[in-house]
Design an enzyme around this catalytic site. Structure first.
Site, mmCIF file in Angstrom:
data_model
loop_
_atom_site.group_PDB
_atom_site.id
_atom_site.type_symbol
_atom_site.label_atom_id
_atom_site.label_comp_id
_atom_site.label_asym_id
_atom_site.label_seq_id
_atom_site.Cartn_x
_atom_site.Cartn_y
_atom_site.Cartn_z
ATOM 1 N N SER A 136 111.624 9.584 -55.468
ATOM 2 C CA SER A 136 110.181 9.632 -55.666
ATOM 3 C C SER A 136 109.459 9.212 -54.379
ATOM 4 C CB SER A 136 109.787 8.766 -56.868
ATOM 5 O OG SER A 136 108.442 8.933 -57.212
ATOM 6 N N HIS A 178 108.722 14.948 -57.937
ATOM 7 C CA HIS A 178 108.217 15.230 -59.287
ATOM 8 C C HIS A 178 107.579 16.633 -59.274
ATOM 9 C CE1 HIS A 178 108.773 11.027 -60.529
ATOM 10 N NE2 HIS A 178 108.180 10.669 -59.394
ATOM 11 N N GLU A 205 112.381 16.443 -60.759
ATOM 12 C CA GLU A 205 112.970 15.216 -61.281
ATOM 13 C C GLU A 205 114.450 15.429 -61.600
ATOM 14 O OE1 GLU A 205 110.593 13.898 -64.566
ATOM 15 O OE2 GLU A 205 108.834 13.486 -63.313
#
Length: 290
Positions: A136, A178, A205
């Site tokens: 992330s 994401h 993800e």
């Protein structure tokens, strides 16, 4: 910031941007491969949970990597810039064979680590063969130019993306995470249009791009990696577009790659999964210590 120069005797370490939301309970394919590349049962892994404001983040990843068989695992509780001067933390990075940057807020990560000895040490250790993974926010900050924020939109518009300096582990790509889940194609297209030299990587993800020292990445995980190659762009309206105006970008090349697909960042070629192709890891790769 740019990657540190490599040694003549050792290849650069793997860079592993992860799109966030990775499986941390069941098969743990991504984490397992990270540990294997870091030395397996001899791995010494250092976790940097700075992007997260949760006190449990560092300990959670410590448990995961210990359960996967790493010999030593510890985390650096860096929450302010002054912490980056701690000689003990620099020594831990000197001994590490794998470094893991957790998720959270990439601007928190960049404003605390940017321009410090810790950031410089991470670049130098990667150049010496140490594997660096990030999920992330930890994935976004790996590149020289970091996506710091922007609008979720399938269409690229002027002003759709905000950029900031990253760690500079690679200057060949710009990374978003994401990706499909948060509809970020538009902002990656906009980021790629700023400088067509950069290759855009949009990582879903539970998916990672394992970028080897030869510049070839392999997709691992349940989602996809979207590659945006703007090197053959014949026309862009970015330079004179008004704020929020939809962009014209002609002759872009886009690849959507699932698990096992490979992409050559140097030659800019995509390859389908090949069960006979050896994964580009270096199982006997040695890491220098200082």
């Amino acid at each position: 910031m740019c990657p540190a120069p490599v040694s003549k005797n050792l290849p650069r370490g793997f860079i592993i941007p992860i799109g966030g939301g990775e499986d941390r309970v069941k098969e743990l394919h991504i984490h397992r491969r990270f540990v294997d590349l870091s030395g397996g049962k001899d791995a010494n892994i250092v976790v940097i949970p700075t992007a997260s404001e949760l006190e449990t983040t560092g300990a959670d990843y410590n448990r995961i990597f210990c359960d996967l068989g790493a010999a030593e695992v510890d985390f650096l509780p860096i929450s302010r810039r002054a912490d980056c001067d701690n000689p003990r933390y620099l020594d831990m990075l000197d001994r590490a064979t794998g470094i893991f940057l957790t998720g959270g807020n990439q601007l928190r990560l960049s404003t605390i680590l940017g321009g410090t000895g810790i950031a410089q040490k991470i670049r130098r250790r990667n150049a010496a063969g140490v594997v660096v993974a990030g999920t992330s926010a930890g994935a976004s900050i790996m590149s020289e130019h970091m996506i710091a924020g922007g609008a979720s939109n399938a269409a690229p518009t002027e002003g759709a993306v905000n950029l900031a300096p990253g760690l500079g582990l690679t200057n060949a790509v710009i990374i978003d995470q994401h990706f499909t889940e948060r509809n970020r194609l538009g902002r990656l297209l906009a980021a790629s249009s700023y400088n067509p030299f950069l290759i855009g990587l949009g990582i879903d993800e539970d998916t990672a791009a394992f970028i080897g020292p030869d510049g070839v990445l392999e997709v691992v995980g349940s989602g996809t990696v979207t590659v945006v190659d703007a090197s053959s762009l014949s026309h862009s309206s970015m330079w004179d577009a008004s704020r929020g105006q939809a962009l014209t970008l002609l002759d872009l090349k886009v690849h959507v790659m699932g698990e096992g697909c490979r992409y050559d960042l140097v030659g800019r070629h995509a390859y389908p999964p090949d069960e006979h192709a050896a994964f580009c890891a270096l199982p006997n790769q040695k890491v220098t210590t200082s």
